[in-house]
Scaffold this active site. Structure first.
Site, PDB file in Angstrom:
ATOM      1  N   GLU A 175       8.669   1.300  11.641  1.00 23.95           N
ATOM      2  CA  GLU A 175       9.635   2.396  11.614  1.00 23.95           C
ATOM      3  C   GLU A 175       8.820   3.668  11.710  1.00 23.95           C
ATOM      4  O   GLU A 175       8.161   4.080  10.757  1.00 23.95           O
ATOM      5  CB  GLU A 175      10.462   2.348  10.319  1.00 23.95           C
ATOM      6  CG  GLU A 175      11.711   3.230  10.383  1.00 23.95           C
ATOM      7  CD  GLU A 175      11.547   4.537   9.652  1.00 23.95           C
ATOM      8  OE1 GLU A 175      11.323   5.546  10.358  1.00 23.95           O
ATOM      9  OE2 GLU A 175      11.636   4.565   8.427  1.00 23.95           O
ATOM     10  N   GLU A 192       8.477  16.370  15.991  1.00 20.88           N
ATOM     11  CA  GLU A 192       9.109  16.265  14.686  1.00 20.88           C
ATOM     12  C   GLU A 192       8.518  17.324  13.755  1.00 20.88           C
ATOM     13  O   GLU A 192       7.342  17.286  13.418  1.00 20.88           O
ATOM     14  CB  GLU A 192       8.874  14.863  14.117  1.00 20.88           C
ATOM     15  CG  GLU A 192       9.658  14.537  12.886  1.00 20.88           C
ATOM     16  CD  GLU A 192       9.465  13.080  12.473  1.00 20.88           C
ATOM     17  OE1 GLU A 192      10.401  12.521  11.870  1.00 20.88           O
ATOM     18  OE2 GLU A 192       8.402  12.497  12.741  1.00 20.88           O
ATOM     19  N   LYS A 236       0.849  -1.193   0.000  1.00 18.61           N
ATOM     20  CA  LYS A 236       0.000   0.000   0.000  1.00 18.61           C
ATOM     21  C   LYS A 236       0.887   1.246   0.000  1.00 18.61           C
ATOM     22  O   LYS A 236       1.520   1.562   1.002  1.00 18.61           O
ATOM     23  CB  LYS A 236      -0.917   0.049   1.217  1.00 18.61           C
ATOM     24  CG  LYS A 236      -1.786   1.310   1.257  1.00 18.61           C
ATOM     25  CD  LYS A 236      -2.391   1.549   2.622  1.00 18.61           C
ATOM     26  CE  LYS A 236      -3.094   2.908   2.668  1.00 18.61           C
ATOM     27  NZ  LYS A 236      -2.195   4.058   2.402  1.00 18.61           N
ATOM     28  N   CYS A 241      12.731  11.086   8.389  1.00 17.31           N
ATOM     29  CA  CYS A 241      12.607  10.661   9.784  1.00 17.31           C
ATOM     30  C   CYS A 241      13.924  10.749  10.538  1.00 17.31           C
ATOM     31  O   CYS A 241      13.925  10.775  11.771  1.00 17.31           O
ATOM     32  CB  CYS A 241      12.069   9.235   9.849  1.00 17.31           C
ATOM     33  SG  CYS A 241      10.352   9.092   9.327  1.00 17.31           S
TER      34      CYS A 241
END
Length: 482
Positions: A250, A381, A175, A284
């Site tokens: 992750e 973040e 996906k 990330c």
């Protein structure tokens, strides 16, 4: 790549499938629609896993060398069409074309590395405790897996999961992110042309709640591998509990970068400009918090600002562009909110800080100095080209501040002192600690996070192990001699 005027079909177990529902794909550099892609429903996902289950026994029993040959053919196909793929990534993601080329090259490297590593899925012989017995282990594939990828590295992070899964003997239902499905569909096209056996790959764009729910509940899906936000990771963990379904996750990052007063200033600046502003900060492992030791604070900020000011911002297809747009308006608004919050708490905008007045979702590369510890950008973040810098005095202090986060995906340290480098490698709570380096990720070394940054590891031999079970074999013998 087919014309963007007709909806792109989905790839379901070797067949191209069109649906009535479709979603637009937008170029973040212009905010214009560039393609339309068919959307799968939950029944399509069921069909994909039924096909994966059917194809699994033959793929599991295919020798590792032949599985590797299939991956090598796919790698060759990606390499042949590298320029076309790079343009697709830049079109849907916005990153500079040079960085898209790097993403394709790393994707090729992942495929080739796992084509070889699949041959090294070793078991072991275990000394018995009882005479007449023999013990050994086998590594066996876990079965069909669901792979969910993000938009920031739309090709590489899907292949980072699929390559070891295929090498281990597992079919894949994939996906892609709704913002960036085109590169995944190009991967499906190339896999088809490379004669990957039907059923080993399906690429289905669809609502996350439907596709994710089917992956969680479908008994033929034996594992899910996901890259994305920690919030979605929590949802998957809760959903996987019912079926006791293994996950590789992750998740978010909030990497600290520590620059000591004995660091090579040139090396630290060059590395952190790359670590912070690659992909417009939408990584990330981006250096999200930069801590600089007091004696070199002013010198570092001046050199860093000079390097950042030189970065060319624009449409990723323009020559020389190094910083492209953010993925969408929501991402831009979040970055602006983080900047405003930092300034309200005493930070100084040394460079940038504003949205560019042009089409698309562009933010000036921004440097903030003297950022307070309670600023949002020091605790969340940002995922944008915003570099917050704070001063520190002692090693013990900066270790405590760097580790004062729920995230632990990556960390960076710059020093010429070997003992200090080794102490930082030990002390920083992150799955990857880069010493004097801004680009630490490589196919042969494990990648993953601690704390809220995820479960498990990708890449390296650990990435192959993630898609395998360890089977213990015990044999009792008759007729011992002697």
């Amino acid at each position: 790549m087919p014309s963007s005027t007709a909806p792109r079909a989905l790839y379901l177990a070797g067949q191209w499938v069109s649906t009535e529902a479709s979603w637009p794909v937008t170029n973040p550099a212009s905010a214009e629609r560039v393609a339309t892609v068919c959307v799968a429903d939950r029944n399509h996902v069921k069909q994909a896993f039924a096909a994966a289950k059917q194809s699994f026994p033959a793929w599991r029993d295919t020798c590792a060398r032949e599985r590797g040959n299939v991956l090598m053919r796919l790698a060759d196909a990606l390499e042949r069409e590298a320029e076309s793929l790079s343009n697709v990534i830049t079109l849907e993601n916005g990153k500079p074309l040079a960085q898209s080329r790097g993403e394709v090259a790393m994707s090729v490297d992942h495929l080739r590395w796992y084509a070889e590593e699949g041959k090294r899925a070793y078991g072991r012989v275990i000394p018995p405790q009882v005479a007449g017995k023999r013990h050994f282990t086998l590594k066996v594939p876990i079965g069909p897996v669901g792979v969910i990828g993000p938009w920031n590295f739309p090709l590489m992070l899907l292949i980072r999961k699929a390559a070891p899964a295929w090498a281990a003997g597992c079919p894949v239902v994939m996906k892609p992110a709704p913002q960036t499905p085109l590169s995944a569909l190009e991967l499906a096209r190339l896999a088809h042309e490379a004669q990957m056996p039907a059923g080993l790959l399906s690429v289905l764009l669809g609502p996350a709640e439907d596709v994710g729910a089917e992956m969680l509940e479908n008994p033929h899906c034996r594992k899910i591998s996901f890259t994305g936000s920690t919030a979605v990771g929590r949802h998957l963990i809760a959903g996987a509990a019912e079926g006791i379904k293994p996950l590789s996750l992750e998740l978010g990052g909030h990497a600290a970068a520590v620059v000591f007063d004995d660091a090579s200033l040139k090396q630290a600046v060059a590395s952190l400009v790359m670590a912070k502003f690659r992909n417009a900060g939408q990584s990330c492992i981006a250096a999200n918090r930069i801590y600089v030791q007091r004696p070199i604070m002013q010198e570092f900020v001046a050199a860093f600002v000079e390097a950042v000011r030189a970065l060319k911002v624009g449409d990723g297809r323009e020559p020389g562009v190094e910083v492209g747009p953010l993925i969408d308006e929501r991402a831009l608004q979040k970055a602006e909110a983080h900047i405003a919050d930092a300034v309200a708490k005493g930070a100084h905008v040394v460079l940038g800080g504003h949205k560019l007045q042009r089409p698309g979702h562009f933010l000036e590369p921004t440097v903030l100095a003297n950022v307070a510890a309670d600023a949002l950008c020091m605790n969340e973040e940002t995922f944008a080209p915003v570099a917050p810098i704070s001063v520190f005095d002692t090693e013990a202090e900066v270790v405590e501040r760097a580790n004062a986060s729920n995230y632990g995906l990556a960390a960076y340290a710059f020093t010429q002192n070997l003992s200090r480098a080794l102490r930082m490698a030990d002390a920083l709570e992150a799955g990857t600690v880069a010493i004097n380096d801004g680009v630490p990720t490589t196919s042969q070394a494990p990648f993953g996070g601690m704390k809220h940054s995820g479960w498990g590891r990708e890449l390296g031999s650990e990435g192959l192990d993630a898609f395998m079970e360890t089977k213990h074999i015990c044999v009792a013998m008759e007729g011992l001699v002697g």
